[in-house]
Design a protein around this motif. Structure first.
Motif, PDB file in Angstrom:
ATOM      1  N   GLN A  74      55.102 -22.239 -97.166  1.00 25.94           N
ATOM      2  CA  GLN A  74      55.191 -20.994 -97.933  1.00 25.94           C
ATOM      3  C   GLN A  74      55.801 -19.861 -97.109  1.00 25.94           C
ATOM      4  O   GLN A  74      56.398 -18.938 -97.662  1.00 25.94           O
ATOM      5  N   ASP A  75      55.665 -19.919 -95.793  1.00 25.91           N
ATOM      6  CA  ASP A  75      56.230 -18.870 -94.942  1.00 25.91           C
ATOM      7  C   ASP A  75      57.750 -18.820 -95.028  1.00 25.91           C
ATOM      8  O   ASP A  75      58.355 -17.782 -94.756  1.00 25.91           O
ATOM      9  N   GLY A 116      57.877 -13.822 -95.238  1.00 23.81           N
ATOM     10  CA  GLY A 116      57.084 -14.912 -94.674  1.00 23.81           C
ATOM     11  C   GLY A 116      57.009 -14.881 -93.164  1.00 23.81           C
ATOM     12  O   GLY A 116      55.968 -15.204 -92.568  1.00 23.81           O
ATOM     13  N   ILE A 140      62.962 -12.565 -94.444  1.00 20.93           N
ATOM     14  CA  ILE A 140      62.009 -12.610 -95.544  1.00 20.93           C
ATOM     15  C   ILE A 140      60.599 -12.295 -95.042  1.00 20.93           C
ATOM     16  O   ILE A 140      60.292 -12.428 -93.852  1.00 20.93           O
ATOM     17  N   GLY A 174      59.343 -19.290 -97.832  1.00 18.58           N
ATOM     18  CA  GLY A 174      59.701 -18.910 -99.190  1.00 18.58           C
ATOM     19  C   GLY A 174      60.298 -20.056 -99.979  1.00 18.58           C
ATOM     20  O   GLY A 174      59.837 -21.207 -99.905  1.00 18.58           O
ATOM     21  N   LEU A 175      61.341 -19.763-100.732  1.00 18.06           N
ATOM     22  CA  LEU A 175      61.979 -20.754-101.588  1.00 18.06           C
ATOM     23  C   LEU A 175      62.458 -21.955-100.784  1.00 18.06           C
ATOM     24  O   LEU A 175      62.399 -23.096-101.247  1.00 18.06           O
TER      25      LEU A 175
END
Length: 340
Positions: free
Chosen positions: A79-80, A8, A6, A82-83
């Motif tokens: 946040q790096d 991030g 991802i 993601g979900l």
């Protein structure tokens, strides 16, 4: 195997490089750096795989006195991830966060065929374990282990009890004492398996931002994402493996035009093969390059000469093989051997 990650992870590395005023554009292969920049600029249109990410980590390592993986983990935020990061932060406690991590760990990557993470609970401790089959990914394994530890630290309201034990599946390229200082415990090396063990009481450590309603919404989104990629990824992997097996046969038989040979084995025309590859979002040259890369590393470790490897992989000569290897990894075959 090519596993996509991802955005991030790329943003995290880029953030650290900028903070430390480190420029890798003249250190790694130009194509690699251009792809890195393009993915940061257009993450919805570009993809980046673990193997190339590890090349960047190794190129950045000489600029740091400590393992780059630990530096990244210390600069990481939820946040790096993601979900997965939001799921962890909104969990009621660490027990729920770890359960969700186990269920949705593969969402950190864009493919589901990486080793599965397993959370094991015992009477007096809990440990997170996963097998590690790819020594080339050792920096990624180290980074993910450090991120799991930092996530647990960041979401717990109280000071987290240090782990009882950390296990590496491969000996790191940097000194173990750096990792022992980071985790606050001893490090073991056991071939092919990574693990982190905590005393059982950490399971009840409350999360700072617990929100069960939001957590349920996010869990539902994560499950939908997992369901949507699983069947497609499985079919894609099966088709890709079939292509690779025919590429292997074609190379053994010294076929001049491999794509034509593969199409013939699949009982279709080259045009039909191209349509099938496009339907699975695959590219024949990328599959061929990936196979050649994996085989060339294996051959180098086995001590085969550059000219023999070039012949086995159907290159015109040793120089052509050397240029291709550097394009893939950022290193010449000699530099790769030296790193081993």
């Amino acid at each position: 195997m090519s596993v996509k990650i991802i955005i991030g992870y790329l943003r995290l590395l880029n953030r650290v490089l900028q903070q430390e005023h480190i420029d890798l554009s003249g250190v790694v292969a130009p194509e690699l750096w251009q792809d890195f920049a393009a993915c940061l600029e257009n993450p919805d249109e570009q993809e980046f795989d673990v193997e190339r990410y590890v090349v960047l980590l190794r190129a950045a390592q000489p600029y740091f006195t400590r393992p780059i993986t630990l530096v990244l983990a210390e600069h990481a935020n939820l946040q790096d991830l993601g979900l997965m990061g939001y799921l962890a932060s909104t969990s009621l406690d660490l027990q729920q966060a770890l359960q969700l991590l186990q269920r949705y760990y593969s969402l950190i990557f864009k493919q589901t065929n990486l080793e599965q993470l397993d959370v094991q609970q015992f009477s007096d401790y809990i440990q997170i374990v996963w097998n590690a089959s790819y020594p080339d990914y050792r920096e990624m394994y180290e980074l993910n282990l450090a991120l799991i530890f930092k996530i647990a630290e960041s979401i717990a309201q109280d000071t987290l009890i240090p782990p009882q034990m950390i296990q590496f599946g491969y000996a790191p390229h940097t000194a173990l004492y750096h990792f022992e200082k980071f985790y606050g415990c001893s490090i073991q090396v056991h071939a092919g398996q990574y693990a982190i063990r905590f005393p059982h009481q950490i399971l009840k450590a409350k999360s700072i931002a617990a929100d069960q309603q939001l957590n349920q919404v996010l869990s539902s989104q994560a499950q939908q994402s997992l369901n949507s990629i699983s069947s497609v990824e499985i079919q894609q992997q099966q088709f890709k493996q079939k292509i690779q097996s025919y590429i292997e046969q074609g190379l053994l038989q010294q076929e001049e035009v491999l794509q034509r040979y593969v199409a013939k084995r699949l009982h279709c025309s080259e045009r039909t093969l191209q349509r099938q590859l496009k339907a699975y979002q695959l590219n024949f040259q990328e599959i061929l390059d990936q196979y050649r890369l994996e085989q060339s590393k294996l051959y180098l470790q086995q001590g085969k000469s550059f000219s023999e490897i070039a012949e086995r992989l159907n290159y015109a000569d040793q120089s052509a093989f050397g240029r291709a290897f550097k394009r893939w990894t950022g290193f010449t075959p000699k530099q790769f051997l030296k790193s081993l």
